[in-house]
Design a protein around this motif. Sequence first.
Motif, PDB file in Angstrom:
ATOM      1  N   THR A  21       0.832  -1.204   0.000  1.00 16.84           N
ATOM      2  CA  THR A  21       0.000   0.000   0.000  1.00 16.84           C
ATOM      3  C   THR A  21       0.864   1.251   0.000  1.00 16.84           C
ATOM      4  O   THR A  21       0.438   2.301  -0.507  1.00 16.84           O
ATOM      5  N   ALA A  22       2.082   1.163   0.523  1.00 15.69           N
ATOM      6  CA  ALA A  22       3.011   2.297   0.436  1.00 15.69           C
ATOM      7  C   ALA A  22       3.399   2.569  -1.012  1.00 15.69           C
ATOM      8  O   ALA A  22       3.569   3.728  -1.415  1.00 15.69           O
ATOM      9  N   VAL A  23       3.549   1.510  -1.806  1.00 15.25           N
ATOM     10  CA  VAL A  23       3.801   1.689  -3.236  1.00 15.25           C
ATOM     11  C   VAL A  23       2.655   2.461  -3.878  1.00 15.25           C
ATOM     12  O   VAL A  23       2.862   3.406  -4.656  1.00 15.25           O
ATOM     13  N   ALA A  24       1.425   2.083  -3.524  1.00 12.27           N
ATOM     14  CA  ALA A  24       0.254   2.781  -4.061  1.00 12.27           C
ATOM     15  C   ALA A  24       0.258   4.251  -3.644  1.00 12.27           C
ATOM     16  O   ALA A  24      -0.086   5.136  -4.433  1.00 12.27           O
ATOM     17  N   ALA A  25       0.666   4.527  -2.405  1.00 10.56           N
ATOM     18  CA  ALA A  25       0.726   5.913  -1.936  1.00 10.56           C
ATOM     19  C   ALA A  25       1.797   6.689  -2.693  1.00 10.56           C
ATOM     20  O   ALA A  25       1.578   7.845  -3.084  1.00 10.56           O
ATOM     21  N   ALA A  26       2.963   6.091  -2.893  1.00 10.94           N
ATOM     22  CA  ALA A  26       4.030   6.762  -3.623  1.00 10.94           C
ATOM     23  C   ALA A  26       3.590   7.095  -5.050  1.00 10.94           C
ATOM     24  O   ALA A  26       3.866   8.190  -5.570  1.00 10.94           O
ATOM     25  N   LYS A  27       2.885   6.173  -5.676  1.00  3.13           N
ATOM     26  CA  LYS A  27       2.368   6.432  -7.027  1.00  3.13           C
ATOM     27  C   LYS A  27       1.345   7.556  -6.999  1.00  3.13           C
ATOM     28  O   LYS A  27       1.365   8.448  -7.860  1.00  3.13           O
ATOM     29  N   ALA A  28       0.455   7.546  -6.006  1.00  2.04           N
ATOM     30  CA  ALA A  28      -0.566   8.589  -5.907  1.00  2.04           C
ATOM     31  C   ALA A  28       0.063   9.964  -5.711  1.00  2.04           C
ATOM     32  O   ALA A  28      -0.478  10.976  -6.180  1.00  2.04           O
ATOM     33  N   TYR A  29       1.199  10.018  -5.035  1.00  2.00           N
ATOM     34  CA  TYR A  29       1.899  11.283  -4.824  1.00  2.00           C
ATOM     35  C   TYR A  29       2.762  11.689  -6.015  1.00  2.00           C
ATOM     36  O   TYR A  29       3.396  12.742  -5.986  1.00  2.00           O
ATOM     37  N   GLY A  30       2.807  10.857  -7.028  1.00  2.00           N
ATOM     38  CA  GLY A  30       3.470  11.245  -8.266  1.00  2.00           C
ATOM     39  C   GLY A  30       4.916  10.834  -8.399  1.00  2.00           C
ATOM     40  O   GLY A  30       5.622  11.345  -9.280  1.00  2.00           O
ATOM     41  N   ALA A  31       5.412   9.935  -7.549  1.00  2.00           N
ATOM     42  CA  ALA A  31       6.786   9.455  -7.714  1.00  2.00           C
ATOM     43  C   ALA A  31       6.939   8.805  -9.085  1.00  2.00           C
ATOM     44  O   ALA A  31       6.086   8.026  -9.512  1.00  2.00           O
ATOM     45  N   SER A  32       8.008   9.144  -9.779  1.00  2.00           N
ATOM     46  CA  SER A  32       8.183   8.630 -11.143  1.00  2.00           C
ATOM     47  C   SER A  32       9.033   7.368 -11.186  1.00  2.00           C
ATOM     48  O   SER A  32       8.899   6.554 -12.105  1.00  2.00           O
ATOM     49  N   THR A  33       9.920   7.206 -10.222  1.00  2.00           N
ATOM     50  CA  THR A  33      10.738   6.005 -10.119  1.00  2.00           C
ATOM     51  C   THR A  33      10.462   5.370  -8.761  1.00  2.00           C
ATOM     52  O   THR A  33      10.753   5.977  -7.722  1.00  2.00           O
ATOM     53  N   ILE A  34       9.873   4.171  -8.764  1.00  2.00           N
ATOM     54  CA  ILE A  34       9.515   3.480  -7.527  1.00  2.00           C
ATOM     55  C   ILE A  34      10.205   2.126  -7.545  1.00  2.00           C
ATOM     56  O   ILE A  34       9.832   1.222  -8.293  1.00  2.00           O
ATOM     57  N   ILE A  35      11.254   2.002  -6.726  1.00  2.00           N
ATOM     58  CA  ILE A  35      12.076   0.799  -6.672  1.00  2.00           C
ATOM     59  C   ILE A  35      11.716   0.037  -5.404  1.00  2.00           C
ATOM     60  O   ILE A  35      11.718   0.613  -4.313  1.00  2.00           O
ATOM     61  N   VAL A  36      11.401  -1.235  -5.526  1.00  2.00           N
ATOM     62  CA  VAL A  36      10.974  -2.007  -4.355  1.00  2.00           C
ATOM     63  C   VAL A  36      11.802  -3.277  -4.234  1.00  2.00           C
ATOM     64  O   VAL A  36      12.359  -3.764  -5.222  1.00  2.00           O
ATOM     65  N   SER A  37      11.869  -3.787  -2.994  1.00  2.00           N
ATOM     66  CA  SER A  37      12.605  -5.039  -2.776  1.00  2.00           C
ATOM     67  C   SER A  37      11.813  -5.965  -1.878  1.00  2.00           C
ATOM     68  O   SER A  37      11.056  -5.531  -1.008  1.00  2.00           O
ATOM     69  N   ASP A  38      11.977  -7.246  -2.103  1.00  2.00           N
ATOM     70  CA  ASP A  38      11.400  -8.295  -1.282  1.00  2.00           C
ATOM     71  C   ASP A  38      12.023  -9.606  -1.739  1.00  2.00           C
ATOM     72  O   ASP A  38      12.824  -9.628  -2.693  1.00  2.00           O
ATOM     73  N   MET A  39      11.629 -10.712  -1.066  1.00  2.00           N
ATOM     74  CA  MET A  39      12.149 -12.009  -1.477  1.00  2.00           C
ATOM     75  C   MET A  39      11.066 -12.928  -2.041  1.00  2.00           C
ATOM     76  O   MET A  39      11.368 -14.041  -2.469  1.00  2.00           O
ATOM     77  N   GLU A  40       9.804 -12.451  -2.038  1.00  2.00           N
ATOM     78  CA  GLU A  40       8.697 -13.274  -2.516  1.00  2.00           C
ATOM     79  C   GLU A  40       8.243 -12.804  -3.902  1.00  2.00           C
ATOM     80  O   GLU A  40       7.828 -11.651  -4.071  1.00  2.00           O
ATOM     81  N   PRO A  41       8.317 -13.657  -4.919  1.00  2.00           N
ATOM     82  CA  PRO A  41       7.892 -13.256  -6.264  1.00  2.00           C
ATOM     83  C   PRO A  41       6.457 -12.742  -6.319  1.00  2.00           C
ATOM     84  O   PRO A  41       6.169 -11.794  -7.058  1.00  2.00           O
ATOM     85  N   LEU A  42       5.538 -13.369  -5.556  1.00  2.00           N
ATOM     86  CA  LEU A  42       4.147 -12.919  -5.572  1.00  2.00           C
ATOM     87  C   LEU A  42       4.043 -11.461  -5.137  1.00  2.00           C
ATOM     88  O   LEU A  42       3.310 -10.672  -5.740  1.00  2.00           O
ATOM     89  N   ARG A  43       4.790 -11.089  -4.116  1.00  2.00           N
ATOM     90  CA  ARG A  43       4.727  -9.724  -3.601  1.00  2.00           C
ATOM     91  C   ARG A  43       5.386  -8.735  -4.561  1.00  2.00           C
ATOM     92  O   ARG A  43       4.921  -7.598  -4.701  1.00  2.00           O
ATOM     93  N   LEU A  44       6.437  -9.138  -5.202  1.00  2.00           N
ATOM     94  CA  LEU A  44       7.086  -8.262  -6.174  1.00  2.00           C
ATOM     95  C   LEU A  44       6.179  -8.032  -7.379  1.00  2.00           C
ATOM     96  O   LEU A  44       6.094  -6.909  -7.909  1.00  2.00           O
ATOM     97  N   GLU A  45       5.494  -9.065  -7.820  1.00  2.00           N
ATOM     98  CA  GLU A  45       4.537  -8.906  -8.917  1.00  2.00           C
ATOM     99  C   GLU A  45       3.395  -7.995  -8.500  1.00  2.00           C
ATOM    100  O   GLU A  45       2.944  -7.133  -9.269  1.00  2.00           O
ATOM    101  N   ALA A  46       2.896  -8.151  -7.277  1.00  2.00           N
ATOM    102  CA  ALA A  46       1.839  -7.269  -6.781  1.00  2.00           C
ATOM    103  C   ALA A  46       2.326  -5.831  -6.718  1.00  2.00           C
ATOM    104  O   ALA A  46       1.563  -4.892  -6.998  1.00  2.00           O
ATOM    105  N   ALA A  47       3.588  -5.630  -6.357  1.00  2.00           N
ATOM    106  CA  ALA A  47       4.149  -4.276  -6.324  1.00  2.00           C
ATOM    107  C   ALA A  47       4.131  -3.649  -7.708  1.00  2.00           C
ATOM    108  O   ALA A  47       3.863  -2.442  -7.855  1.00  2.00           O
ATOM    109  N   ARG A  48       4.420  -4.442  -8.726  1.00  2.00           N
ATOM    110  CA  ARG A  48       4.312  -3.936 -10.105  1.00  2.00           C
ATOM    111  C   ARG A  48       2.891  -3.465 -10.391  1.00  2.00           C
ATOM    112  O   ARG A  48       2.678  -2.418 -11.003  1.00  2.00           O
ATOM    113  N   ARG A  49       1.927  -4.246  -9.942  1.00  2.00           N
ATOM    114  CA  ARG A  49       0.531  -3.870 -10.159  1.00  2.00           C
ATOM    115  C   ARG A  49       0.180  -2.578  -9.426  1.00  2.00           C
ATOM    116  O   ARG A  49      -0.665  -1.810  -9.877  1.00  2.00           O
ATOM    117  N   MET A  50       0.819  -2.350  -8.279  1.00  2.00           N
ATOM    118  CA  MET A  50       0.555  -1.142  -7.505  1.00  2.00           C
ATOM    119  C   MET A  50       1.246   0.092  -8.081  1.00  2.00           C
ATOM    120  O   MET A  50       0.901   1.216  -7.727  1.00  2.00           O
TER     121      MET A  50
END
Length: 371
Positions: free
Chosen positions: A188-217
Amino acid sequence: MTTNGVPQTMKAAVMHHIRDIRIEEVPVPVIAPDEVLVKVMAVGICGSDLHYYSHGRIGKYVVEKPMILGHECSGDIAAVGSEVSGLQVGDRVAVEPGVTCGQCEACKEGRYNLCPDVQFLATPPVDGAFVQYIKIRADFVFPIPDSLSYEAAALVEPFSVGIHAAARTSLQPGSSIAIMGMGPVGLTAVAAAKAYGASTIIVSDMEPLRLEAARRMGATHTINVKEQDPLEAVQQATNGKGVDVAWETAGNPKALQAALGSLRRGGKMAIVGLPPQNDIPLNVPFIADNEVDIYGIFRYANTYPKAIRFLDAGLADVQALVTDQYSLEQTGEAMERALNYKSECLKVVVYPNGLLAAAQTAYAKTPVTVE
């Protein structure tokens, strides 16, 4: 027996011991003149719920008697106190779960999340929302538009954490940001960063499902920490400059150190996640030499109206994070699912008042999968 359509008793999922939740019949709360009664329609399971469920405590907050978990919730107003104005029976609402005193210095400064007398749902000794009805002071419920689902309204709560972090770190349109940890709050922080207009959003995790969901966000770059060094990946994505802002949302010492190291000179870091230990080594020369600003994040304040507007405008699709649905009677199963299958599920939602079948049908059409 009912009074004005409201029953006198209700079902509640009560935690008696660690990993021991029982469905019981309890009285429906009686509201004060400044409160409303909310018929709970959706409750998201949060990381804090899982800590209490599996460990019985978070820091100084200890479960010492049977209690009810759950604080991410939404529903319909079922009764209104005599002093309440602007709300009526039938209104669909999101519930902000921390009721503050309104009188202390923090409250009067507008930083009411720091109120020392806050009564927060599902934080001992306060019972939470795995029930059919809750009472809450009227100024902590917020009407939602018909376009917003109960699930999305419940997720206003974790979404608010990201909004608060964005405000604290002065996230600007066009900014670059690294977010370390893609649990539900991180997503949800990814969604907030996008809503605030961040143009480059880099995320990290170890679970592929969560990384894919981050792309969706809205994440533009994903780092699997099992395969890549997060600092090297951030440097590569930013042409060696580092990011303007970093948020640590995992509660992990290595993630916190990576968040700090990912910053550019003059960058800002928010500590959102809570690690299990109090003392963590940080690179003090790096902080001083680069004049890094570090912000602690404790819940949120004054975020719900903005969060609801963001969601209604389609700036963030937090509802897409819902992967699992359970009835109130299945709350124990829901907690076990969220606790033990983090590689398979994102947000687990409990439905206390009969929306389970409809929710399962709706979400069956749009499953979250790893591409």
